[in-house]
Design a protein around this motif. Sequence first.
Motif, short mmCIF file in Angstrom:
data_model
loop_
_atom_site.label_atom_id
_atom_site.label_comp_id
_atom_site.label_asym_id
_atom_site.label_seq_id
_atom_site.Cartn_x
_atom_site.Cartn_y
_atom_site.Cartn_z
N LEU A 94 -65.03 -18.82 -8.78
CA LEU A 94 -65.28 -18.56 -7.39
C LEU A 94 -66.10 -19.82 -6.69
CD1 LEU A 94 -64.60 -16.30 -5.88
CD2 LEU A 94 -66.73 -15.11 -6.16
N ASP A 95 -67.34 -20.19 -7.47
CA ASP A 95 -67.86 -21.46 -6.76
C ASP A 95 -67.26 -22.79 -6.81
OD1 ASP A 95 -70.02 -19.97 -6.50
OD2 ASP A 95 -71.18 -20.52 -8.19
N ILE A 98 -55.79 -15.68 -9.64
CA ILE A 98 -55.88 -16.23 -8.40
C ILE A 98 -54.93 -16.51 -7.71
CG2 ILE A 98 -57.33 -17.92 -7.26
CD1 ILE A 98 -59.55 -18.00 -9.53
N ILE A 140 -61.12 -25.54 -11.19
CA ILE A 140 -60.05 -25.40 -10.21
C ILE A 140 -60.41 -26.42 -8.88
CG2 ILE A 140 -58.85 -23.98 -8.57
CD1 ILE A 140 -59.74 -21.54 -10.31
N VAL A 152 -72.07 -12.56 -3.21
CA VAL A 152 -71.24 -11.94 -3.96
C VAL A 152 -71.66 -10.83 -4.61
CG1 VAL A 152 -69.32 -11.89 -5.79
CG2 VAL A 152 -69.82 -13.96 -4.68
N ILE A 166 -60.63 -12.06 -8.32
CA ILE A 166 -60.86 -12.88 -7.66
C ILE A 166 -59.36 -13.25 -6.78
CG2 ILE A 166 -61.42 -15.58 -7.02
CD1 ILE A 166 -62.94 -15.58 -9.57
N LEU A 210 -63.83 -8.24 -5.46
CA LEU A 210 -64.13 -9.58 -5.97
C LEU A 210 -65.77 -9.43 -6.36
CD1 LEU A 210 -63.65 -13.03 -3.88
CD2 LEU A 210 -65.78 -12.67 -5.27
N LEU A 252 -64.85 -22.56 -3.71
CA LEU A 252 -65.52 -22.89 -2.42
C LEU A 252 -65.87 -24.10 -2.21
CD1 LEU A 252 -66.53 -21.30 -0.02
CD2 LEU A 252 -68.65 -21.04 -1.08
N PHE A 276 -57.08 -14.45 -4.03
CA PHE A 276 -56.89 -15.43 -3.28
C PHE A 276 -56.07 -15.13 -2.03
CE2 PHE A 276 -57.14 -20.44 -3.12
CZ PHE A 276 -57.69 -20.46 -1.95
N ILE A 282 -68.87 -15.08 -0.03
CA ILE A 282 -69.76 -16.06 -1.11
C ILE A 282 -71.09 -16.49 -0.46
CG2 ILE A 282 -69.83 -18.21 -2.48
CD1 ILE A 282 -66.99 -17.86 -2.97
#
Lengths: 304, 325
Positions: free
Chosen positions: A92-93, B127, A35, B267, B58, B52, A96, B60, B263
């Motif tokens: 997720l990483d 997401i 992403i 997490v 996840i 999460l 970010l 958003f 994060i």
Amino acid sequence: MILIAEQLLNGLQYGVMLFLLAAGLTLIFGIMGVINLAHGALYMVGAYAGTWVALQTGSFWAGLPAALIAAAVTGFVIETLVIRRLYARDHLDQVLATFALILIFNELITIGFGRQPVFTSLPAAFSGSVELLPGLPYPTYRLLIIATGLAVAGGLYILINRTRIGMLVRAGATNREMVRALGVDIRLLYTIVFGLGALLAGLAGYMAGPISAVQVGMGEQILLATFVVVVVGGVGSIKGAFVAGIALGVADTMLRAFLPGMLRQVMNASEADALGIGIASMGIYFLMALVLLVRPRGLFAAGG
Amino acid sequence: MRPLVATLVTAALLFLFFVPMLTDLVGRPSLLALACRILIYAMAAASLNFVLGYGGMISFGHAAFFGVGAYTVGILYAHFASGELLFGFIPGSNQMLITLPAAVLVSGVFAAAIGALSLRTGGVQFIMITLAFAQMLFFFFVALKAYGGEDGIIIRRTNELAGLNMRDRVTLYYVILGFAVLFFLGLWRMVNSSFGAVLRGIQQNERRMAALGFAPYRYKLYAFILSGMGAGFAGALMANFLRYASPDMMHWTKSGELMIMVILGGVGSFFGPIFGAAAFMILETFLAGWTEHWQLLLGAVLLVIVLATKGGINGLLARIFRRGA
């Protein structure tokens, strides 16, 4: 009628712009599984680099290769330094890290060019307008954008469906692991795809420069719409990006153009404008939610 | 709770209790406001972490619930001030014991609707669909001229609670701290309940949990609703603290910031979001005071943290203490 035709063309122009960005993003999504929120940053880098060169040389056309090269080089650097480390990470990483890239690029551009928007002029040959229909003059520059977008779409179609690289790209979007298992240099493929996406983003950014201000944050404005296009079209599908890009571009433009006017007939002007713009801005997200509820993987999802 | 953790929590609570005196002592009362914001964001981030980190969803778009909670307080206050009935039958209110539950309820309803639809998808689509709903709400509140539109809605006075003087910053801090302690106590019980165990099970292997007879969709939806309620609760406190509510609170970058806090902290760890919120807010405050281009440094720090560490601050601390023990 004339007004509707004009707005349809505006929608088409916005649509091909979305397609240019979405094509790269959907491949990066589909093939690498990354992403990339920083895709908008490449759009911005292309716009700034191209516009800067155009202003220095006084030629619109000199800016074009500069935009493409700057975006592709930036894309290459990002891919090598950051994105490559994210392939195996979870979403997720990736979100970010690429969010961090947005912050970094926005500030770098601010340091280099300031916060003021940069304005450019149209190339001389495309500064006028042509009369498409009696009573419908339309700026030639916007027609150029539409033509460029359609040409890129055609070119990508041939690249994806008729060449060896295209075959690997399609295979990668369908089943990444299998392509790797068959001994394809997947790393090279990733770099090519990322570079191609960056190139198209740079092209879109530079083309957008003369009709909307070149400014910090321009990438994020269009980024979310691009993500909507990618998800609606189906991750990994160029065809989906094209269809969804045009459809959402036209829908968004039409809603913005006509909804406030229609609401004005039933309420007072200032409220109608606010509500109309609000609903029009919600439009594409509403369509995305609708599409995902009916087809959770998008319209033309690659792979099984 | 292991004895070491219990000792640390007690120490942290003592420290939080003495924060107002400490900020006075060092002569920087503005730090008290920072502490309030950290506490509130810690609750919002912990709520996000619930879906999460424990549930593997996840989202958003969690800033939407934060904003809905804030707007509930704002709109109730506006109707309290004007005396008009909301929708013709709901009276306004400036009592915190009414507005906070109302905010929790309203954001829970929104979370139920958004979650029920979003959870039909998964992965990237999840997401993006949560982002889409948050954006819709964002634009809805921007267009909502009756309650300030883009500029948001001003709450002239913080809600009243049990006759306390809420204009006093220290009092307000203790109120927020009290709610935060209650919040985290509740969260602790939830995480360590059988419900929390099922949720973690679903995150690890959804198919296996389904085979064991737990309907994943229903459990995920419950978790999503609870999480939305928590975020709404934090938003309602934020509206009381800032004395306004605006669409900016539900902008997608706010959802991103909540995610960063989670994060950053780690997490799926209980204390992670608290560390994450504190680290993020402190980093932001000090970098912004140091240079105009603080976002560049923030970006660089985030990048290094993502690429170079595992498990965020909580993971780092756990490793340090394990080595020490």
